[in-house]
Design an enzyme around this catalytic site. Structure first.
Site, PDB file in Angstrom:
ATOM      1  N   LYS A   1       0.823  -1.217   0.000  1.00 43.00           N
ATOM      2  CA  LYS A   1       0.000   0.000   0.000  1.00 43.00           C
ATOM      3  C   LYS A   1       0.859   1.269   0.000  1.00 43.00           C
ATOM      4  O   LYS A   1       2.080   1.207   0.091  1.00 43.00           O
ATOM      5  CB  LYS A   1      -0.958  -0.019   1.193  1.00 43.00           C
ATOM      6  CG  LYS A   1      -2.021  -1.103   1.079  1.00 43.00           C
ATOM      7  CD  LYS A   1      -2.872  -0.938  -0.160  1.00 43.00           C
ATOM      8  CE  LYS A   1      -4.052  -1.905  -0.241  1.00 43.00           C
ATOM      9  NZ  LYS A   1      -3.693  -3.313  -0.360  1.00 43.00           N
TER      10      LYS A   1
HETATM   11  C1  LIG Z   1      -9.894  -1.760  -1.465  1.00 40.98           C
HETATM   12  C2  LIG Z   1      -9.335  -2.635  -0.392  1.00 40.98           C
HETATM   13  N1  LIG Z   1     -10.055  -2.818   0.724  1.00 40.98           N
HETATM   14  C3  LIG Z   1      -9.597  -3.583   1.720  1.00 40.98           C
HETATM   15  C4  LIG Z   1      -8.379  -4.204   1.658  1.00 40.98           C
HETATM   16  C5  LIG Z   1      -7.955  -5.092   2.783  1.00 40.98           C
HETATM   17  O1  LIG Z   1      -6.861  -4.617   3.446  1.00 40.98           O
HETATM   18  P1  LIG Z   1      -5.900  -5.650   4.232  1.00 40.98           P
HETATM   19  O2  LIG Z   1      -5.162  -6.419   3.200  1.00 40.98           O
HETATM   20  O3  LIG Z   1      -5.014  -4.728   5.017  1.00 40.98           O
HETATM   21  O4  LIG Z   1      -6.753  -6.484   5.076  1.00 40.98           O
HETATM   22  C6  LIG Z   1      -7.578  -4.009   0.514  1.00 40.98           C
HETATM   23  C7  LIG Z   1      -6.266  -4.595   0.307  1.00 40.98           C
HETATM   24  O5  LIG Z   1      -5.465  -5.084   0.843  1.00 40.98           O
HETATM   25  C8  LIG Z   1      -8.070  -3.216  -0.537  1.00 40.98           C
HETATM   26  O6  LIG Z   1      -7.365  -3.031  -1.647  1.00 40.98           O
END
Ligand SMILES: Cc1ncc(COP(=O)(O)O)c(C=O)c1O
Length: 318
Positions: free
Chosen positions: A175
């Site tokens: 990210k």
């Molecule tokens: C749009 C979106 N929402 C939620 C997430 C979930 O985040 P995490 O991977 O930190 O759980 C992600 C990606 O990782 C994402 O790209």
């Protein structure tokens, strides 16, 4: 081979984590976590930011704080990262898939149908491009902003993440800023912030071992918060570099998602609309597989734009 998304870890980031360890700040209750939350809230222009252990947890807790559960429905775009649909399913509610706009890849507000079961909309800013938040707010139900891919993006001259009741960010390794794994919930509402703080940490109160509600263990640890705080200081530099990379692609005739006067991208990931291809020189990625095609959510359309994007878009190193 040039990687699709490489984290930028600076010497200052490393020093910040070592300092945190030397001070034995370890758990999510450490002062460094409060410092990260405060700095993040200032950056996104919101009153409260609450650090959690992933973006998925941020979405899950946001849905829980709105009281969403069994027999409820939540509107989500058909084209997005799978965590969006999964967070809804984890609450016991049903994600309702809505097709996206062909050129922005974001949810098409004109296709949304609200029923008595619809309790919220998750507004995803896919690949960093803000979706049409004001048009989603017109339905009069809570809108959860998912800016996991869009930290630093701008909607109508405002930073994304503070445009609705609740915002959710991710700090996963790929990210815009990273804590390895991690996430943040943003809100301007004291009541929402207070309840999320309780929910994410076993509903702890001031009285030791006394719990008025049933909470979870979803806090972000101190080392990750130290890294996040340090990464945040480099955010403008990262955004500048991403924009420059996008401009180079555009100069080379790759067609990007369509920005508008109101919606300015963070350029997290450059998703080219110039057709599907593979390179020997750099890594490419296909677009997300639409939710309705996933074995775990299989259903029939019409979702013509999400399928068109899936079949024609290539993501390039960003
Ligand atoms: C749009 C979106 N929402 C939620 C997430 C979930 O985040 P995490 O991977 O930190 O759980 C992600 C990606 O990782 C994402 O790209």
């Amino acid at each position: 081979m040039k990687k699709i998304l490489e984290p930028i870890i600076t010497e200052s980031d490393i020093k910040a984590v070592i300092k945190c360890l030397k001070e034995t700040q370890l758990s999510g209750r450490s002062p460094i976590c409060g410092e990260f939350e405060k700095a993040f809230a200032e950056r996104v222009n919101v009153k409260h930011a609450i650090a959690v252990n992933s973006g998925t947890s941020a979405l899950f807790l946001s849905l829980k704080v709105l009281g969403i559960g069994q027999d409820d429905e939540v509107i989500v775009p058909d084209f997005a990262y799978i965590a969006v649909a999964n967070a809804v399913s984890h609450t016991g509610a049903t994600p309702i898939f809505v097709d996206v706009e062909e050129n922005t890849f974001n949810i098409d507000p004109t296709l949304i149908k609200i029923t008595p079961k619809t309790k919220a909309i998750i507004a995803v800013h896919t690949y960093g491009l803000p979706c049409k938040i004001d048009e989603l707010k017109k339905f009069g139900i809570p809108v959860i902003e998912d800016f996991a891919e869009a930290l630093g993006a701008i909607y109508k001259k405002q930073p994304v993440g503070g445009l609705t009741e609740i915002g959710c960010c991710s700090f996963f390794a790929n990210k815009i800023i990273t804590t390895g794994e991690g996430g943040m919930i943003t809100t301007n509402y004291d009541g929402i912030a207070d309840k999320i703080r309780k929910l994410k940490d076993q509903w702890r109160g001031d009285v030791p071992y006394y719990h008025e509600g049933i909470g979870y263990g979803l806090s972000l640890n101190a080392m990750s918060c130290a890294l996040g705080l340090s990464q945040l200081k480099n955010l403008d530099e990262v955004l500048k570099r991403k924009k420059k990379i996008a401009e180079e692609y555009i100069k080379s005739d790759f067609v990007p998602q369509e920005e508008s006067k109101d919606c300015k991208s963070s350029w997290w990931l450059f998703a080219s609309r110039s057709g599907k291809f593979k390179s020997e020189v750099f890594e490419t990625r296909p677009a997300f597989m639409p939710f309705h095609l996933q074995p775990c959510y299989k259903q029939t359309g019409p979702f013509s734009n999400s399928e068109k994007i899936y079949n024609n878009v290539t993501c390039l190193p960003s």
